[in-house]
Design a protein around this motif. Structure first.
Motif, PDB file in Angstrom:
ATOM      1  N   ASP A  49       0.852  -1.193   0.000  1.00 13.57           N
ATOM      2  CA  ASP A  49       0.000   0.000   0.000  1.00 13.57           C
ATOM      3  C   ASP A  49       0.885   1.239   0.000  1.00 13.57           C
ATOM      4  O   ASP A  49       1.658   1.449   0.933  1.00 13.57           O
ATOM      5  CB  ASP A  49      -0.903   0.016   1.234  1.00 13.57           C
ATOM      6  CG  ASP A  49      -1.885  -1.149   1.234  1.00 13.57           C
ATOM      7  OD1 ASP A  49      -2.475  -1.398   0.164  1.00 13.57           O
ATOM      8  OD2 ASP A  49      -2.031  -1.803   2.273  1.00 13.57           O
ATOM      9  N   TRP A  50       0.753   2.050  -1.038  1.00 16.30           N
ATOM     10  CA  TRP A  50       1.548   3.274  -1.183  1.00 16.30           C
ATOM     11  C   TRP A  50       0.677   4.477  -0.860  1.00 16.30           C
ATOM     12  O   TRP A  50      -0.546   4.439  -1.020  1.00 16.30           O
ATOM     13  CB  TRP A  50       2.097   3.393  -2.605  1.00 16.30           C
ATOM     14  CG  TRP A  50       2.982   2.256  -3.018  1.00 16.30           C
ATOM     15  CD1 TRP A  50       2.581   1.059  -3.557  1.00 16.30           C
ATOM     16  CD2 TRP A  50       4.402   2.189  -2.920  1.00 16.30           C
ATOM     17  NE1 TRP A  50       3.664   0.261  -3.802  1.00 16.30           N
ATOM     18  CE2 TRP A  50       4.805   0.932  -3.421  1.00 16.30           C
ATOM     19  CE3 TRP A  50       5.379   3.070  -2.466  1.00 16.30           C
ATOM     20  CZ2 TRP A  50       6.137   0.533  -3.485  1.00 16.30           C
ATOM     21  CZ3 TRP A  50       6.709   2.686  -2.522  1.00 16.30           C
ATOM     22  CH2 TRP A  50       7.083   1.432  -3.026  1.00 16.30           C
ATOM     23  N   GLN A  51       1.352   5.567  -0.447  1.00 13.53           N
ATOM     24  CA  GLN A  51       0.635   6.797  -0.088  1.00 13.53           C
ATOM     25  C   GLN A  51       1.108   7.937  -0.985  1.00 13.53           C
ATOM     26  O   GLN A  51       2.303   8.064  -1.243  1.00 13.53           O
ATOM     27  CB  GLN A  51       0.941   7.196   1.366  1.00 13.53           C
ATOM     28  CG  GLN A  51       0.697   6.111   2.399  1.00 13.53           C
ATOM     29  CD  GLN A  51      -0.761   5.927   2.704  1.00 13.53           C
ATOM     30  OE1 GLN A  51      -1.529   6.882   2.679  1.00 13.53           O
ATOM     31  NE2 GLN A  51      -1.165   4.695   2.964  1.00 13.53           N
TER      32      GLN A  51
ATOM     33  N   LEU B  33       5.268   7.474  -9.711  1.00 13.61           N
ATOM     34  CA  LEU B  33       5.514   6.393  -8.754  1.00 13.61           C
ATOM     35  C   LEU B  33       5.775   5.090  -9.502  1.00 13.61           C
ATOM     36  O   LEU B  33       5.180   4.836 -10.552  1.00 13.61           O
ATOM     37  CB  LEU B  33       4.302   6.191  -7.827  1.00 13.61           C
ATOM     38  CG  LEU B  33       3.887   7.377  -6.943  1.00 13.61           C
ATOM     39  CD1 LEU B  33       2.679   8.079  -7.539  1.00 13.61           C
ATOM     40  CD2 LEU B  33       3.556   6.886  -5.531  1.00 13.61           C
TER      41      LEU B  33
ATOM     42  N   ILE C  14       5.583   1.030  -8.875  1.00 13.92           N
ATOM     43  CA  ILE C  14       5.005   0.042  -7.954  1.00 13.92           C
ATOM     44  C   ILE C  14       4.961  -1.325  -8.649  1.00 13.92           C
ATOM     45  O   ILE C  14       5.296  -1.452  -9.834  1.00 13.92           O
ATOM     46  CB  ILE C  14       3.580   0.449  -7.502  1.00 13.92           C
ATOM     47  CG1 ILE C  14       2.605   0.442  -8.702  1.00 13.92           C
ATOM     48  CG2 ILE C  14       3.600   1.817  -6.827  1.00 13.92           C
ATOM     49  CD1 ILE C  14       1.147   0.588  -8.296  1.00 13.92           C
TER      50      ILE C  14
ATOM     51  N   ASP D  84      -0.165  -3.948  -6.258  1.00 16.04           N
ATOM     52  CA  ASP D  84      -0.052  -2.895  -5.236  1.00 16.04           C
ATOM     53  C   ASP D  84      -1.208  -1.896  -5.362  1.00 16.04           C
ATOM     54  O   ASP D  84      -1.848  -1.784  -6.416  1.00 16.04           O
ATOM     55  CB  ASP D  84       1.265  -2.121  -5.392  1.00 16.04           C
ATOM     56  CG  ASP D  84       2.493  -2.937  -5.002  1.00 16.04           C
ATOM     57  OD1 ASP D  84       2.315  -4.100  -4.586  1.00 16.04           O
ATOM     58  OD2 ASP D  84       3.612  -2.395  -5.132  1.00 16.04           O
TER      59      ASP D  84
ATOM     60  N   ILE E 179      -2.346   2.336  -4.440  1.00 18.78           N
ATOM     61  CA  ILE E 179      -1.927   3.688  -4.051  1.00 18.78           C
ATOM     62  C   ILE E 179      -3.123   4.382  -3.432  1.00 18.78           C
ATOM     63  O   ILE E 179      -4.206   4.405  -4.022  1.00 18.78           O
ATOM     64  CB  ILE E 179      -1.403   4.508  -5.242  1.00 18.78           C
ATOM     65  CG1 ILE E 179      -0.231   3.796  -5.926  1.00 18.78           C
ATOM     66  CG2 ILE E 179      -0.982   5.914  -4.786  1.00 18.78           C
ATOM     67  CD1 ILE E 179       0.260   4.489  -7.194  1.00 18.78           C
TER      68      ILE E 179
ATOM     69  N   ASP F   6      11.399   3.855  -2.146  1.00 17.51           N
ATOM     70  CA  ASP F   6      10.502   3.390  -1.089  1.00 17.51           C
ATOM     71  C   ASP F   6       9.547   4.526  -0.697  1.00 17.51           C
ATOM     72  O   ASP F   6       9.647   5.643  -1.214  1.00 17.51           O
ATOM     73  CB  ASP F   6      11.293   2.882   0.123  1.00 17.51           C
ATOM     74  CG  ASP F   6      12.177   3.952   0.743  1.00 17.51           C
ATOM     75  OD1 ASP F   6      12.054   5.150   0.364  1.00 17.51           O
ATOM     76  OD2 ASP F   6      13.003   3.605   1.613  1.00 17.51           O
ATOM     77  N   GLN F   7       8.632   4.236   0.223  1.00 14.77           N
ATOM     78  CA  GLN F   7       7.636   5.233   0.626  1.00 14.77           C
ATOM     79  C   GLN F   7       8.305   6.485   1.215  1.00 14.77           C
ATOM     80  O   GLN F   7       7.844   7.603   0.996  1.00 14.77           O
ATOM     81  CB  GLN F   7       6.657   4.620   1.646  1.00 14.77           C
ATOM     82  CG  GLN F   7       5.542   5.569   2.072  1.00 14.77           C
ATOM     83  CD  GLN F   7       4.615   5.944   0.923  1.00 14.77           C
ATOM     84  OE1 GLN F   7       4.118   5.081   0.196  1.00 14.77           O
ATOM     85  NE2 GLN F   7       4.388   7.230   0.721  1.00 14.77           N
TER      86      GLN F   7
ATOM     87  N   TYR G 189       9.151   8.945  -1.485  1.00 11.77           N
ATOM     88  CA  TYR G 189       7.994   9.680  -2.022  1.00 11.77           C
ATOM     89  C   TYR G 189       7.479  10.715  -1.019  1.00 11.77           C
ATOM     90  O   TYR G 189       7.057  11.806  -1.411  1.00 11.77           O
ATOM     91  CB  TYR G 189       6.879   8.696  -2.408  1.00 11.77           C
ATOM     92  CG  TYR G 189       7.250   7.817  -3.582  1.00 11.77           C
ATOM     93  CD1 TYR G 189       7.625   8.368  -4.798  1.00 11.77           C
ATOM     94  CD2 TYR G 189       7.230   6.433  -3.473  1.00 11.77           C
ATOM     95  CE1 TYR G 189       7.977   7.564  -5.879  1.00 11.77           C
ATOM     96  CE2 TYR G 189       7.578   5.616  -4.544  1.00 11.77           C
ATOM     97  CZ  TYR G 189       7.955   6.195  -5.744  1.00 11.77           C
ATOM     98  OH  TYR G 189       8.303   5.403  -6.813  1.00 11.77           O
ATOM     99  N   ASP G 190       7.525  10.375   0.278  1.00 10.19           N
ATOM    100  CA  ASP G 190       7.094  11.338   1.299  1.00 10.19           C
ATOM    101  C   ASP G 190       7.987  12.575   1.278  1.00 10.19           C
ATOM    102  O   ASP G 190       7.507  13.706   1.345  1.00 10.19           O
ATOM    103  CB  ASP G 190       7.139  10.700   2.697  1.00 10.19           C
ATOM    104  CG  ASP G 190       6.082   9.611   2.865  1.00 10.19           C
ATOM    105  OD1 ASP G 190       5.166   9.534   2.019  1.00 10.19           O
ATOM    106  OD2 ASP G 190       6.190   8.840   3.835  1.00 10.19           O
TER     107      ASP G 190
END
Ligand SMILES: [Cu+2]
Length: 319
Positions: free
Chosen positions: A25-27, A49, A51, A55, A57, A148-149, A152-153
């Motif tokens: 699960d991506w944010q 992104l 993935i 997966d 998002i 990785d997440q 992206y954050d």
């Protein structure tokens, strides 16, 4: 006994075959704004992104300017945002590239999750804003992912910070001339994922004092965001101008206001869309609106599209 165990084994394996593999699960986020909502980042953050198939998002909207999250199919004619795909998905959807998926217009706090079941490179857009695009690269589950997440954050936070700072600078550089009001300003930017836009949702000189008989000219300097100049009653359809608006020889729209009870609506004041090779040349945009004020008074007005973000102004007519 032996046969019943093997029958159970067959049942268990059959069940396992139909349970989808649990993907990651991506944010990600949609839009950003400053605390008074006047500076709007019209962007997917991040807008690119990588993935794995299977997966999901989850997008969270972070602005009060409306946005959609929309995956059209390849070559699909872009529909108007109130129409959607046609139709809308609410909360969650599955996308494999074969059928369009779109949210309705969403604002701050709303979330939408898409699960990607097929490999491919999929463009996503906001149907409200032409220069707000991104891409999801869906790779085979065996392929390594570049980020990785946490990456992206950080990217989303850094881009939000940079774009809001860019907007603050843009706001500082716009000085209205005498009897001139800038009706929003903006910029379109590009990166490897697509296009982002930053838009100032403000009348840059919101309170203007003029003499009776003078004409005020509003100019939209944003590359793609429409605005309106609306005095009095707001019409049901914001796109066309009200019946008391005429066209000057240079193409600008013009109205006269003689009383604080007059209603005048500019319709959409917007820059022309970009020309594209192979498509008919786009018509000129209607970027200027003029009003001649014949009598003294205090005349409040607003942008019918963005008054909820605080886009309001006042003309004060003195002797
Ligand atoms: Cu506006």
């Amino acid at each position: 006994m032996k046969s019943s165990i093997s029958r159970i084994t067959v049942i268990v394996f059959t069940l396992l075959a139909f349970v989808p593999a649990f993907g990651a699960d991506w944010q990600a986020t949609v839009g950003a704004q400053d605390e008074n909502k006047g500076r709007q980042v019209i962007a997917f953050l991040p807008n690119e992104l990588w993935i794995h198939a299977g997966d999901s998002i989850q997008w969270t909207v972070k602005a009060d300017e409306i946005h959609t999250i929309t995956f059209l199919t390849v070559g699909q004619i872009r529909p108007p945002f109130p129409v959607g795909c046609p139709g809308f998905s609410f909360g969650a959807a599955i996308f494999d590239g074969s059928t369009c998926v779109s949210t309705p217009p969403m604002i701050s706090g709303q979330i939408f999750t898409v699960t990607f079941t097929s490999t491919g490179n999929f463009k996503f857009v906001c149907l409200v804003h032409p220069d707000m695009t991104g891409v999801v690269h869906v790779l085979d589950t065996a392929a390594p992912l570049p980020h990785d997440q946490g990456f992206y954050d950080r990217e989303a936070a850094n881009e939000t910070h940079a774009l809001l700072a860019d907007l603050a600078q843009l706001q500082g550089h716009h000085h209205a001339s005498a009897n001139g009001v800038v009706v929003g300003a903006g910029k379109t930017l590009a990166n490897g994922g697509g296009h982002n836009t930053i838009s100032l949702m403000r009348f840059v000189q919101p309170e203007l004092v003029i003499h009776a008989g003078a004409t005020v000219e509003w100019t939209n300097q944003d590359p793609s965001m429409p605005h309106t100049i609306t005095f009095g009653t707001e019409p049901g359809n914001p796109i066309p101008p009200s019946g008391n608006v005429s066209v000057d020889a240079d193409g600008a729209l013009h109205a006269t206001i003689s009383s604080t009870s007059d209603s005048v609506h500019s319709g959409f004041i917007a820059s022309a869309a970009q020309d594209q090779i192979g498509s008919p040349q786009t018509p000129l945009g209607t970027t200027r609106f003029r009003i001649t004020f014949t009598n003294l008074g205090v005349y409040p007005y607003k942008c019918a599209l963005h008054d909820d973000l605080g886009m309001k102004g006042t003309i004060i007519v003195m002797p």
